[in-house]
Motif scaffolding. Structure first.
Motif, mmCIF file in Angstrom:
data_model
loop_
_atom_site.group_PDB
_atom_site.id
_atom_site.type_symbol
_atom_site.label_atom_id
_atom_site.label_comp_id
_atom_site.label_asym_id
_atom_site.label_seq_id
_atom_site.Cartn_x
_atom_site.Cartn_y
_atom_site.Cartn_z
ATOM 1 N N PRO A 141 7.738 -44.123 -6.721
ATOM 2 C CA PRO A 141 8.488 -42.887 -6.445
ATOM 3 C C PRO A 141 9.330 -42.392 -7.614
ATOM 4 C CG PRO A 141 9.469 -44.764 -5.312
ATOM 5 C CD PRO A 141 8.168 -45.236 -5.858
ATOM 6 N N ILE A 142 9.853 -43.301 -8.423
ATOM 7 C CA ILE A 142 10.676 -42.890 -9.562
ATOM 8 C C ILE A 142 9.805 -42.245 -10.632
ATOM 9 C CG2 ILE A 142 12.221 -43.685 -11.393
ATOM 10 C CD1 ILE A 142 13.195 -45.865 -9.501
ATOM 11 N N PHE A 158 17.992 -37.964 -21.152
ATOM 12 C CA PHE A 158 18.489 -38.139 -19.786
ATOM 13 C C PHE A 158 17.925 -39.413 -19.167
ATOM 14 C CE2 PHE A 158 18.199 -37.545 -15.184
ATOM 15 C CZ PHE A 158 19.506 -37.197 -14.873
ATOM 16 N N ILE A 159 16.633 -39.668 -19.370
ATOM 17 C CA ILE A 159 16.000 -40.870 -18.819
ATOM 18 C C ILE A 159 16.670 -42.122 -19.375
ATOM 19 C CG2 ILE A 159 13.862 -42.218 -18.804
ATOM 20 C CD1 ILE A 159 12.359 -39.510 -18.801
ATOM 21 N N TYR A 184 18.805 -36.891 -7.959
ATOM 22 C CA TYR A 184 18.025 -37.779 -7.107
ATOM 23 C C TYR A 184 17.274 -38.811 -7.954
ATOM 24 C CZ TYR A 184 18.922 -34.174 -3.574
ATOM 25 O OH TYR A 184 19.507 -33.276 -2.725
ATOM 26 N N TYR A 185 16.799 -38.366 -9.113
ATOM 27 C CA TYR A 185 16.134 -39.302 -10.028
ATOM 28 C C TYR A 185 17.120 -40.391 -10.461
ATOM 29 C CZ TYR A 185 13.909 -41.199 -14.207
ATOM 30 O OH TYR A 185 13.368 -42.065 -15.134
ATOM 31 N N ARG A 186 18.314 -39.973 -10.876
ATOM 32 C CA ARG A 186 19.337 -40.944 -11.282
ATOM 33 C C ARG A 186 19.673 -41.872 -10.127
ATOM 34 N NH1 ARG A 186 24.755 -41.321 -10.497
ATOM 35 N NH2 ARG A 186 25.962 -42.470 -12.092
ATOM 36 N N ASP A 187 19.826 -41.322 -8.928
ATOM 37 C CA ASP A 187 20.143 -42.147 -7.764
ATOM 38 C C ASP A 187 19.110 -43.245 -7.561
ATOM 39 O OD1 ASP A 187 22.379 -40.641 -7.254
ATOM 40 O OD2 ASP A 187 21.518 -39.543 -5.559
ATOM 41 N N HIS A 194 19.675 -42.371 -20.607
ATOM 42 C CA HIS A 194 21.055 -42.461 -20.100
ATOM 43 C C HIS A 194 21.081 -43.052 -18.696
ATOM 44 C CE1 HIS A 194 25.285 -41.559 -19.857
ATOM 45 N NE2 HIS A 194 25.107 -40.850 -18.759
ATOM 46 N N CYS A 195 20.117 -42.656 -17.859
ATOM 47 C CA CYS A 195 20.045 -43.210 -16.504
ATOM 48 C C CYS A 195 19.785 -44.719 -16.551
ATOM 49 C CB CYS A 195 18.939 -42.517 -15.705
ATOM 50 S SG CYS A 195 19.306 -40.807 -15.254
ATOM 51 N N GLU A 196 18.912 -45.136 -17.438
ATOM 52 C CA GLU A 196 18.618 -46.563 -17.556
ATOM 53 C C GLU A 196 19.841 -47.343 -18.029
ATOM 54 O OE1 GLU A 196 15.265 -46.641 -20.150
ATOM 55 O OE2 GLU A 196 13.832 -46.044 -18.577
ATOM 56 N N GLU A 197 20.607 -46.761 -18.928
ATOM 57 C CA GLU A 197 21.833 -47.415 -19.385
ATOM 58 C C GLU A 197 22.845 -47.527 -18.251
ATOM 59 O OE1 GLU A 197 23.319 -45.225 -22.669
ATOM 60 O OE2 GLU A 197 21.638 -45.722 -24.005
ATOM 61 N N GLU A 198 22.964 -46.451 -17.477
ATOM 62 C CA GLU A 198 23.891 -46.485 -16.342
ATOM 63 C C GLU A 198 23.445 -47.516 -15.310
ATOM 64 O OE1 GLU A 198 26.152 -42.649 -15.157
ATOM 65 O OE2 GLU A 198 24.047 -42.081 -15.409
ATOM 66 N N GLY A 199 22.137 -47.635 -15.099
ATOM 67 C CA GLY A 199 21.625 -48.642 -14.174
ATOM 68 C C GLY A 199 21.959 -50.043 -14.641
#
Length: 402
Positions: free
Chosen positions: A300-301, A318-319, A48-51, A321-326
Motif C-alpha cells: 500500500p505504501i 519528501f520520501i 497519508y503517505y507519511r502516516d 524525510h518521511c523515512e528519517e522521521e520513521g
C-alpha cells in the motif's frame, strides 16, 4: 450509497472489488467514490503517505522490542496500513471508533501515539489514553467481543438524539472494526442482528488480511465476506484494502449515511497481513513464499507513492524525510519503552469498578497480607546479607594485619 449492494450475485466470483488506484499507481475512475474523495488535496495524500511510513516504522520497532523481551506479545499490522489510515481519516472528529488489537494505523489517525499502545502489550496498564477524549475505544483482545458493544453504543447515540438531525457537527456514527477471523464469531452475527433491527448508525469494517492465524479466508467462507451481511439486509461493498483512496471514499460514504439515519453498512477491505499473526506465530508453517511475494507487489505504501509520482505530488526529498522521521519515531519508541516503570501490583484492584466494592477490597487486603510475607523475608535476607558482608570484611582486615 448505490456502491453498497443488498443483493447477492448468482456466482461468488461476480462480486466486484472496487479500486481507485492500482498497484502500479494507475488511477481508475469511479463516479461515486470519486465524489467522496474529490476534496482530498495533494497535501492530504502526502500526509497519508507519511502516516503509513510512520506507523510501519513503529510497527517494525515494536516487533523488535518484543523479540528483545520488552513486550509480552505484539500483533503487527504490516501491510494493512492503507486500510487503517484511510478508514481512520475518513471518520469525522465526533465519530466513535471501536478497534480490535491490530489497529495501530487507526490509533495513529486518531492522534494516539504508538507508545500509548505498548504499555498494554508490556502488561503494565489497561490503556494509556482517554477513549472518550480521542473517540477511540481501547483495544479489544477477545475476537468479535467489541461488535455488540459498538452496536450498543450506536443505539445509544440514536436515543441521545445524535443521529439524523442534519447537524454535521453533532450527528455521530460508530466505525466497528474486526478481522476476517472475527467475522466468523457469533458476536458479529449478534451485532448484525441488533444493528439491522434498530438501524443503528454503525459501519462494520473488516480487514480481510487473508489469514485467521493459519486458516485462510477461503475456508472460513465460500463466498466473499462482503456478502455475509446482506442476509440481515445490511448493504455492503468489497474494496481494495491496499488502496488508501478507495478505503477513504467507501468509509466516508458509509459513515455519512449512518450519521444521516440510513442505518448500518458493511465494508470488506481486501488486504494482506505481511507479518505473522502475532509474534508467537510462524507463518512459514502454513503459507507459501510465492503468495507473500505476490502481495508484496501490492504494497500500500509503494502504491500511493507511485500514484503521487504520476501527479507530480511527491519527490525524493519528501520520501527521504518521511523515512528519517520513521527512524526517529522508532528510536523514540525504543527509549520510551525502556523508560517505562513497572507499576505497583496493588493498582490492579483500583480499576475493577468505578466505586469501592467490598469483595475487591477484601481481595486487596488479602493480597497485601500475602505480599507482606515476602517483604519481611526480603528485609531479613537483606539484613542477613549485610551481616555476612560485614563479617567477611572484618575477617579480611584481620588477615591483612597478620
Amino acid at each position: 450509497m448505490s456502491v453498497f449492494r443488498t443483493t447477492i450475485p448468482e456466482h461468488a466470483d461476480d462480486e466486484p472489488l472496487i479500486q481507485l488506484v492500482a498497484p502500479d499507481g494507475t488511477r481508475t475512475p469511479h463516479e461515486e467514490l470519486d465524489a467522496a474523495v474529490a476534496h482530498l488535496t495533494g497535501e492530504d495524500l502526502r500526509r497519508y503517505y507519511r502516516d503509513m511510513v510512520m506507523i510501519r516504522a513503529a510497527d517494525l520497532e515494536a516487533t523488535s522490542l518484543q523479540r528483545q523481551g520488552q513486550l509480552g506479545l505484539w500483533a503487527s499490522a504490516l501491510g494493512q496500513e492503507a486500510a487503517q489510515i484511510g478508514a481512520g481519516h475518513a471518520a469525522r472528529t465526533q465519530d466513535y471508533l471501536v478497534p480490535t488489537y491490530r489497529e495501530h494505523g487507526i490509533a495513529w489517525a486518531r492522534g494516539i501515539e504508538p507508545w500509548r499502545l505498548l504499555d498494554v502489550w508490556r502488561g503494565i496498564a489497561h490503556g494509556s489514553y482517554d477513549p472518550y477524549e480521542l473517540r477511540t475505544h481501547p483495544y479489544m483482545l477477545v475476537l468479535g467481543a467489541q461488535v455488540p458493544q459498538a452496536v450498543g453504543y450506536a443505539m445509544g447515540l440514536q436515543r441521545d438524539g445524535l443521529v439524523g438531525t442534519g447537524d454535521l457537527e453533532s450527528d455521530t456514527a460508530v466505525l466497528t472494526l474486526f478481522g476476517d477471523g472475527s467475522s466468523s464469531e457469533g458476536e458479529v452475527s449478534e451485532g448484525f442482528t441488533f444493528a439491522a433491527s434498530f438501524q443503528a448508525p454503525t459501519v462494520f469494517f473488516t480487514q480481510n488480511n487473508q489469514w485467521a492465524i493459519s486458516v485462510p479466508t477461503t475456508v472460513q467462507s465460500r463466498v466473499p465476506l462482503a456478502q455475509r451481511s446482506r442476509g440481515w439486509g445490511i448493504p455492503s461493498v468489497r474494496i481494495d484494502g491496499n488502496d488508501v483512496l478507495a478505503v477513504y471514499g467507501a468509509v466516508r460514504l458509509a459513515l455519512d449515511a449512518a450519521r444521516e439515519g440510513e442505518g448500518p453498512s458493511y465494508i470488506e477491505a481486501v488486504t494482506y497481513r505481511m507479518a505473522a499473526h502475532t509474534t508467537s506465530d510462524d507463518p512459514t508453517r502454513y503459507r507459501a513464499r510465492a503468495e507473500e511475494e505476490e502481495w508484496a507487489a501490492k504494497d500500500p505504501i509503494d502504491r500511493l507513492r507511485r500514484y503521487l509520482e504520476t501527479q507530480d505530488e511527491i519527490d525524493e526529498e519528501f520520501i527521504g524525510h518521511c523515512e528519517e522521521e520513521g527512524h526517529d519515531l522508532a528510536m523514540a519508541l525504543h527509549h520510551e519503552i525502556h523508560a517505562m516503570a513497572d507499576p505497583d501490583p496493588i493498582e490492579i484492584f483500583s480499576h475493577v469498578y468505578a466505586d469501592p466494592h467490598p469483595l475487591v477490597e477484601a481481595e486487596r487486603a488479602e493480597f497485601e497480607r500475602y505480599r507482606s510475607q515476602f517483604e519481611d523475608a526480603g528485609d531479613q535476607a537483606d539484613a542477613g546479607s549485610a551481616a555476612d558482608s560485614a563479617a567477611a570484611d572484618s575477617t579480611a582486615a584481620e588477615e591483612g594485619r597478620r
